[in-house]
Enzyme design. Structure first.
Site, PDB file in Angstrom:
ATOM      1  N   GLY A 177       0.833  -1.194   0.000  1.00 54.52           N
ATOM      2  CA  GLY A 177       0.000   0.000   0.000  1.00 54.52           C
ATOM      3  C   GLY A 177       0.861   1.235   0.000  1.00 54.52           C
ATOM      4  N   ALA A 178       0.262   2.375  -0.302  1.00 54.73           N
ATOM      5  CA  ALA A 178       0.990   3.635  -0.334  1.00 54.73           C
ATOM      6  C   ALA A 178       0.074   4.761   0.084  1.00 54.73           C
ATOM      7  CB  ALA A 178       1.549   3.910  -1.739  1.00 54.73           C
ATOM      8  N   GLY A 179       0.675   5.792   0.690  1.00 54.87           N
ATOM      9  CA  GLY A 179      -0.068   6.978   1.097  1.00 54.87           C
ATOM     10  C   GLY A 179       0.784   8.200   0.854  1.00 54.87           C
ATOM     11  N   MET A 182       2.465   9.915   2.870  1.00 51.15           N
ATOM     12  CA  MET A 182       3.666  10.015   3.691  1.00 51.15           C
ATOM     13  C   MET A 182       4.719   8.951   3.380  1.00 51.15           C
ATOM     14  SD  MET A 182       2.857  12.598   5.574  1.00 51.15           S
ATOM     15  CE  MET A 182       1.869  13.173   4.196  1.00 51.15           C
ATOM     16  N   GLY A 183       4.340   7.887   2.681  1.00 46.75           N
ATOM     17  CA  GLY A 183       5.293   6.823   2.427  1.00 46.75           C
ATOM     18  C   GLY A 183       4.625   5.591   1.846  1.00 46.75           C
ATOM     19  N   LYS A 188       6.795  -0.399   6.823  1.00 48.03           N
ATOM     20  CA  LYS A 188       6.341   0.962   6.545  1.00 48.03           C
ATOM     21  C   LYS A 188       7.568   1.858   6.443  1.00 48.03           C
ATOM     22  CE  LYS A 188       2.930   2.778   8.981  1.00 48.03           C
ATOM     23  NZ  LYS A 188       2.187   3.462  10.080  1.00 48.03           N
ATOM     24  N   ASP A 208      -7.868   4.796  16.445  1.00 49.63           N
ATOM     25  CA  ASP A 208      -8.213   4.649  15.027  1.00 49.63           C
ATOM     26  C   ASP A 208      -8.622   3.206  14.733  1.00 49.63           C
ATOM     27  OD1 ASP A 208      -8.682   5.770  12.540  1.00 49.63           O
ATOM     28  OD2 ASP A 208      -6.637   5.465  11.822  1.00 49.63           O
TER      29      ASP A 208
END
Length: 342
Positions: free
Chosen positions: A23-25, A27-28, A44, A138
């Site tokens: 996965g990716a977002g 921030m990284g 991560k 969360d």
């Protein structure tokens, strides 16, 4: 599902061979990696541009410290980390199953028995989190992975100690979906899966009961396929969370006892919610030892297919230590493959 590495991706992180992207977002990136011993891990990696911000790096250190404080078979453990690297990284045990969000999207709501097992195991995970003096903050379908023997709670990126003063920065962390400013405070969490005290940014009231409320939202979602306070615009979801009644239509018909427990979890007053430990004891059913019989057959098959896929990645070629580099020399990774030094 694992995606291939991009040409710009590293192939190693501190002795871990990277096998693909999970996965990716903003921030990284989260990678599937393999340790020198052959174990699979999720790694991560934070982009250097964000790591250059002292507050961001401090928050990443807190994430690592929080995850290491939690001891539970139902929370994914940290295996290694380096918050001081140029691109800070964190490795955890890899769980090949889908997230709860993926599972519901692909196969619809879970059977009642699966929801009860899910709730019991996650209540135990949260009890361990709270015993460690932390609040996860969360708990949501994307942060729960489904495995053969039960669920796993992941991502302590916005976890905080609940016995200490809570002040927030608006800077995001990889995997956190919302940090929205309201006057002098910050809302932290995911709309639809956060408590009223989080929705109104009442930071001093956020505690273990806030995680229990989020777990109630998550279990209602698992049972019905929809969040109990609806979808749509953020403001509307937050308003319904604070002022509206939870939509548990269908849960009563499936299991009245479960519906009553969810109503207790979703009480607006934090003091009236059950503790995670009490919720664990109230849920009557536990997963059997061995096998994936707590899940419906299509989900059990989905987990088996992913496990086979990742096993093939793990066994594709051995993990050997990186060859030491001399300045200006390109790094080679396998026959005919050259990556520039980054």
């Amino acid at each position: 599902m694992t995606e291939p590495l991009l040409p710009s991706d590293p192939t190693w992180v501190a002795g871990h061979r990277l096998l693909g992207r999970l996965g990716a977002g903003g921030m990284g990136v989260v990678y599937l990696g393999r340790t020198p011993a052959g174990a699979l891990v999720a790694i991560k990696v934070i982009q250097a541009e964000y790591a250059a911000e002292p507050e961001f790096r401090a928050r990443f250190r807190r994430e690592i410290a929080a995850a290491r404080r939690v001891s539970s078979p139902w929370a994914v453990p940290v295996t290694d980390a380096d918050p001081d690297a140029a691109e800070p990284w964190l490795a955890t045990v890899f769980v090949p199953g889908p997230s709860l969000a993926e599972a519901v999207a692909a196969h619809g709501p879970l059977p009642v028995r699966s929801v009860r097992v899910l709730g019991k195991r996650l209540a135990r995970a949260l009890d361990a989190v709270h015993t460690a003096g932390l609040v996860h903050r969360d708990v949501k379908p994307c942060n729960v992975l489904l495995a053969v023997d039960g669920p796993r709670l992941i991502d302590f990126g916005i976890a905080r100690g609940w016995e200490s003063p809570r002040t927030e920065s608006a800077g995001p962390v990889l995997g956190t979906p919302l940090t929205s400013m309201t006057s002098n405070d910050v809302i932290v969490g995911t709309p639809g899966f956060l408590a009223p005290e989080q929705a109104e940014a009442r930071a001093t009231e956020v505690g273990p009961a806030s995680d229990v409320f989020a777990l109630g939202c998550l279990l209602a979602y698992a049972a019905t396929g929809r969040p109990p306070f609806g979808t749509g615009g953020v403001d509307g979801v937050l308003y319904r969370t604070v002022h509206g009644a939870a939509d548990l239509q269908g849960v009563d018909a499936l299991d009245g006892h479960l519906a009553d427990l969810l109503r207790d979890c979703l009480t607006k007053d934090p003091a009236r919610r059950p503790t995670a430990r009490r919720l664990d004891k109230a849920l009557p059913e536990d997963a059997p030892r061995g096998g994936a019989s707590w899940l419906p057959e299509p989900l059990a098959r989905m987990i088996a297919e992913r496990a086979a896929e990742t096993a093939a990645s793990r066994d594709a070629d051995p993990t050997v230590p990186e060859e030491p580099l001399r300045p200006g020399r390109p790094r080679r990774h396998g026959a005919g493959q050259v990556d520039p030094i980054r």
